[in-house]
Design a protein around this motif. Sequence first.
Motif, PDB file in Angstrom:
ATOM      1  N   ALA A 118       0.835  -1.204   0.000  1.00 45.37           N
ATOM      2  CA  ALA A 118       0.000   0.000   0.000  1.00 45.37           C
ATOM      3  C   ALA A 118       0.870   1.254   0.000  1.00 45.37           C
ATOM      4  CB  ALA A 118      -0.926  -0.014   1.213  1.00 45.37           C
ATOM      5  N   ALA A 119       1.961   1.220   0.790  1.00 45.60           N
ATOM      6  CA  ALA A 119       2.852   2.381   0.856  1.00 45.60           C
ATOM      7  C   ALA A 119       3.542   2.611  -0.490  1.00 45.60           C
ATOM      8  CB  ALA A 119       3.889   2.182   1.956  1.00 45.60           C
ATOM      9  N   VAL A 120       3.966   1.535  -1.132  1.00 50.96           N
ATOM     10  CA  VAL A 120       4.617   1.654  -2.437  1.00 50.96           C
ATOM     11  C   VAL A 120       3.639   2.175  -3.481  1.00 50.96           C
ATOM     12  CG1 VAL A 120       5.637   0.334  -4.342  1.00 50.96           C
ATOM     13  CG2 VAL A 120       6.399  -0.072  -1.990  1.00 50.96           C
ATOM     14  N   ALA A 121       2.389   1.664  -3.451  1.00 51.70           N
ATOM     15  CA  ALA A 121       1.389   2.113  -4.423  1.00 51.70           C
ATOM     16  C   ALA A 121       1.112   3.603  -4.277  1.00 51.70           C
ATOM     17  CB  ALA A 121       0.102   1.303  -4.247  1.00 51.70           C
ATOM     18  N   ALA A 122       1.043   4.081  -3.016  1.00 49.28           N
ATOM     19  CA  ALA A 122       0.783   5.500  -2.780  1.00 49.28           C
ATOM     20  C   ALA A 122       1.937   6.355  -3.304  1.00 49.28           C
ATOM     21  CB  ALA A 122       0.561   5.746  -1.293  1.00 49.28           C
ATOM     22  N   TRP A 123       3.167   5.900  -3.088  1.00 50.25           N
ATOM     23  CA  TRP A 123       4.325   6.638  -3.577  1.00 50.25           C
ATOM     24  C   TRP A 123       4.406   6.587  -5.098  1.00 50.25           C
ATOM     25  CZ3 TRP A 123       7.820  10.029  -4.187  1.00 50.25           C
ATOM     26  CH2 TRP A 123       8.979   9.807  -4.932  1.00 50.25           C
TER      27      TRP A 123
END
Length: 304
Positions: A194-199
């Motif tokens: 989720a963190a990678v997708a947001a970035w």
Amino acid sequence: MTGQPLSDAVAIDRFLEMMAAEAGAARNTIAAYRADLEGASLLLHRRMAGAGADELGGLGTAWLTLARTSVARKAAALRRFYRFLVDDGVRDDDPSDALPRPVGARGLPKVLARDDVEALFAEVARRVAEGGAGGGALALRLSAMLELLYGSGLRATELVSLPLHAVRPDQPWLILAGKGGAERLVPISDRARAAVAAWRATLAGGSYLFPSRTGHVSRVRLFQLVREVGAAVGIAPDRISPHVLRHAFATHLLEGGADLRALQAMLGHADISTTQIYTHVDGARLVALVNARHPLVDGARRGP
């Protein structure tokens, strides 16, 4: 001796070929092994491959002026060399027990407490929610970096050089080419994905997940970012780095009951002895487990 005697030069070359092909050792590791083995061979008058325990015992005297860490490294290289000779049928005995074992030569890895890790992620979450110093996109980048360092145990070089689409939203793992080109499967948590997708949603394309003007973010810049957020929550610079987060990943997994072999695979260690250094953190839990669960404990309580 079980096979034809080998010269030291041939034995060393065969050993290093095995280390590169089977153990996936990196080029620098191979070079370090070669230097240590060739140095020992010189001390043993080029008869290292056939040396006995008495001859190896004399190396301790030759190494007296060296630091304990250097002695431990050299002895470890020779132990692995002689294990290879036995496995390869060149020798039927392993004389390496005669090598010195300097006490305390290998330090324990620096480890962050769980409270420290929680404080780090709380600070990053605050920056993401508020936009953070330098803008919301940079906070999202920091969040993705920390989630992958702590949540998957990536090395700094592995992290900064990740391709743009290495982490996929429908795939809870990725395949990395680590030291020596050896591939390993790395689990990716839901949080990290989720963190990678947001970035990644802030990026306009490119080749790398963490790009810079000239390629990808450097390891030096990653160190600076990790230490800066650590300082924000009161963690001294000498207590935190990308590699310390990797140590924390391993330590906390073991505390949670992870299998040592599975951890070896996730960390990409060629030798399980490297992974075993993390077992120091679990000593108290194991003692408590034995005291509480061992069948003889109940018998002792019941008495004769």
